[in-house]
Design a protein around this motif. Sequence first.
Motif, mmCIF file in Angstrom:
data_model
loop_
_atom_site.group_PDB
_atom_site.id
_atom_site.type_symbol
_atom_site.label_atom_id
_atom_site.label_comp_id
_atom_site.label_asym_id
_atom_site.label_seq_id
_atom_site.Cartn_x
_atom_site.Cartn_y
_atom_site.Cartn_z
ATOM 1 N N UNK A 100 -7.866 -1.436 -17.467
ATOM 2 C CA UNK A 100 -7.105 -2.382 -18.121
ATOM 3 C C UNK A 100 -7.001 -3.362 -16.964
ATOM 4 N N UNK A 101 -6.424 -4.608 -17.467
ATOM 5 C CA UNK A 101 -6.462 -5.792 -16.539
ATOM 6 C C UNK A 101 -5.249 -5.486 -15.287
ATOM 7 N N UNK A 102 -4.262 -4.314 -15.412
ATOM 8 C CA UNK A 102 -3.387 -3.950 -14.439
ATOM 9 C C UNK A 102 -4.149 -3.502 -13.266
ATOM 10 N N UNK A 103 -5.309 -2.641 -13.487
ATOM 11 C CA UNK A 103 -5.878 -2.057 -12.406
ATOM 12 C C UNK A 103 -6.581 -2.982 -11.432
ATOM 13 N N UNK A 104 -6.704 -2.441 -10.207
ATOM 14 C CA UNK A 104 -7.555 -3.210 -9.250
ATOM 15 C C UNK A 104 -6.559 -4.087 -8.168
ATOM 16 N N UNK A 105 -5.390 -3.917 -8.312
ATOM 17 C CA UNK A 105 -4.374 -4.705 -7.396
ATOM 18 C C UNK A 105 -4.617 -4.373 -5.901
ATOM 19 N N UNK A 106 -4.386 -5.385 -4.997
ATOM 20 C CA UNK A 106 -4.588 -4.952 -3.640
ATOM 21 C C UNK A 106 -4.140 -3.958 -2.997
ATOM 22 N N UNK A 133 -15.744 -5.221 -6.570
ATOM 23 C CA UNK A 133 -14.866 -4.557 -5.707
ATOM 24 C C UNK A 133 -14.974 -5.700 -4.222
ATOM 25 N N UNK A 134 -13.791 -5.960 -3.734
ATOM 26 C CA UNK A 134 -13.608 -6.776 -2.609
ATOM 27 C C UNK A 134 -13.134 -6.285 -1.389
ATOM 28 N N UNK A 135 -13.707 -6.238 -0.006
ATOM 29 C CA UNK A 135 -12.767 -5.903 0.958
ATOM 30 C C UNK A 135 -12.356 -7.044 1.675
ATOM 31 N N UNK A 136 -10.966 -6.928 1.980
ATOM 32 C CA UNK A 136 -10.175 -7.958 2.276
ATOM 33 C C UNK A 136 -9.585 -8.003 3.605
ATOM 34 N N UNK A 137 -9.037 -9.240 4.165
ATOM 35 C CA UNK A 137 -8.319 -9.364 5.430
ATOM 36 C C UNK A 137 -6.849 -9.291 5.259
ATOM 37 N N UNK A 138 -6.277 -9.597 4.031
ATOM 38 C CA UNK A 138 -4.819 -9.313 3.901
ATOM 39 C C UNK A 138 -4.277 -8.972 2.715
ATOM 40 N N UNK A 139 -3.387 -8.617 2.638
ATOM 41 C CA UNK A 139 -2.757 -7.900 1.381
ATOM 42 C C UNK A 139 -2.465 -8.917 0.171
ATOM 43 N N UNK A 140 -2.329 -10.299 0.419
ATOM 44 C CA UNK A 140 -1.940 -11.132 -0.409
ATOM 45 C C UNK A 140 -2.891 -12.388 -1.085
ATOM 46 N N UNK A 141 -4.246 -11.965 -0.634
ATOM 47 C CA UNK A 141 -5.130 -13.133 -0.877
ATOM 48 C C UNK A 141 -6.502 -12.316 -1.554
ATOM 49 N N UNK A 142 -6.715 -12.367 -2.666
ATOM 50 C CA UNK A 142 -7.874 -11.569 -3.207
ATOM 51 C C UNK A 142 -9.134 -12.478 -3.080
ATOM 52 N N UNK A 143 -9.104 -13.614 -2.352
ATOM 53 C CA UNK A 143 -10.062 -14.325 -1.989
ATOM 54 C C UNK A 143 -10.303 -14.549 -0.656
ATOM 55 N N UNK A 144 -9.712 -13.780 0.227
ATOM 56 C CA UNK A 144 -9.793 -13.769 1.722
ATOM 57 C C UNK A 144 -10.833 -12.529 2.194
ATOM 58 N N UNK A 145 -11.785 -12.672 1.702
ATOM 59 C CA UNK A 145 -12.873 -11.502 1.780
ATOM 60 C C UNK A 145 -13.614 -11.217 3.236
ATOM 61 N N UNK A 161 -12.969 3.490 5.639
ATOM 62 C CA UNK A 161 -11.806 4.518 6.296
ATOM 63 C C UNK A 161 -10.416 3.918 6.138
ATOM 64 N N UNK A 162 -9.517 4.814 5.780
ATOM 65 C CA UNK A 162 -8.200 4.243 5.242
ATOM 66 C C UNK A 162 -7.572 4.024 6.610
ATOM 67 N N UNK A 163 -7.037 2.921 6.776
ATOM 68 C CA UNK A 163 -6.230 2.401 7.914
ATOM 69 C C UNK A 163 -5.016 1.533 7.388
ATOM 70 N N UNK A 164 -4.018 1.171 8.225
ATOM 71 C CA UNK A 164 -2.901 0.398 7.745
ATOM 72 C C UNK A 164 -3.429 -1.086 7.240
ATOM 73 N N UNK A 165 -4.570 -1.456 7.345
ATOM 74 C CA UNK A 165 -4.918 -2.886 6.869
ATOM 75 C C UNK A 165 -6.258 -2.705 6.220
ATOM 76 N N UNK A 166 -6.783 -1.544 5.472
ATOM 77 C CA UNK A 166 -7.862 -1.215 4.846
ATOM 78 C C UNK A 166 -7.783 -1.890 3.312
ATOM 79 N N UNK A 167 -7.463 -3.140 3.245
ATOM 80 C CA UNK A 167 -7.059 -3.789 2.041
ATOM 81 C C UNK A 167 -8.452 -4.282 1.150
ATOM 82 N N UNK A 168 -8.008 -3.787 0.022
ATOM 83 C CA UNK A 168 -9.137 -3.829 -0.929
ATOM 84 C C UNK A 168 -8.785 -4.091 -2.436
ATOM 85 N N UNK A 169 -9.665 -4.410 -3.566
ATOM 86 C CA UNK A 169 -9.085 -4.840 -4.731
ATOM 87 C C UNK A 169 -10.096 -5.385 -5.466
ATOM 88 N N UNK A 170 -9.938 -5.763 -6.517
ATOM 89 C CA UNK A 170 -10.752 -6.777 -7.498
ATOM 90 C C UNK A 170 -9.826 -7.524 -8.506
#
Length: 227
Positions: A100-106, A133-145, A161-170
């Motif tokens: 559904x469209x709600x899935x994939x949040x960062x 799928x996008x790997x990201x630098x920040x939790x608040x910008x889906x375009x910061x790939x 690897x899961x870390x405190x900054x392993x941000x990803x989403x789509x």
Amino acid sequence: MLLDPARLDRSDTDVHLEPFPFMIAHGQLPDEARSDLERDFPQYASAGFFPYDASDCGPSVNDLVEQMSSPAFAAAIGRQLGIDNLGQYPTLITLCRLLNRRHGTIHTDSKSKVATALIYLNQQWPDTSDGCLRFLRSIDNIDDTVAPELKPLFGEFAVFRRTENSFHGHLPYEGERRVIQVAWLTSEEEKLRKTKRGKFSRVFKKIFGKWDRQLGAGRDRSASHRD
């Protein structure tokens, strides 16, 4: 063998250690397996990831799950991401057919996960970034790939690897998006907890599927959650 760890050494495999360890690998499944995996994938009627049950799947999908969760495959991934003895951790396998469209949040994934691997099985994908799928630098910008986005096409593979900054989403997407996910967890207790929660979610969505589809349908493209 459907999933050969040696294929991870292809010249077009992309390994990053910063800002967190992740790998993107292409062509990880043989073309001749397409029709079998298409036929054997579970026919979930609800959207989201659900705990693996061999009785839901045909033989080729069961074989692929077994190979993805094998010690040999874990060792190959661990070498790439700098994780010693990844195979020592219990594995949780989940599968998704629909989103559904709600899935994939960062998000980063929960602290109970050591690493997460995804292999995609879609025969085709629309000419869009939605659902990629996008790997990201920040939790608040889906375009910061950090790397080019990955279309969820047959044989495409990603692990991190899961870390405190392993941000990803789509970006929001509604429709079929076939993927098998393997997560290496910190304990058997966490595996049991997540499996119970996943089974409850499957029952809930069977009953309240229409409501679940509407929930978060208009979410912001850079929506996020912490785990």
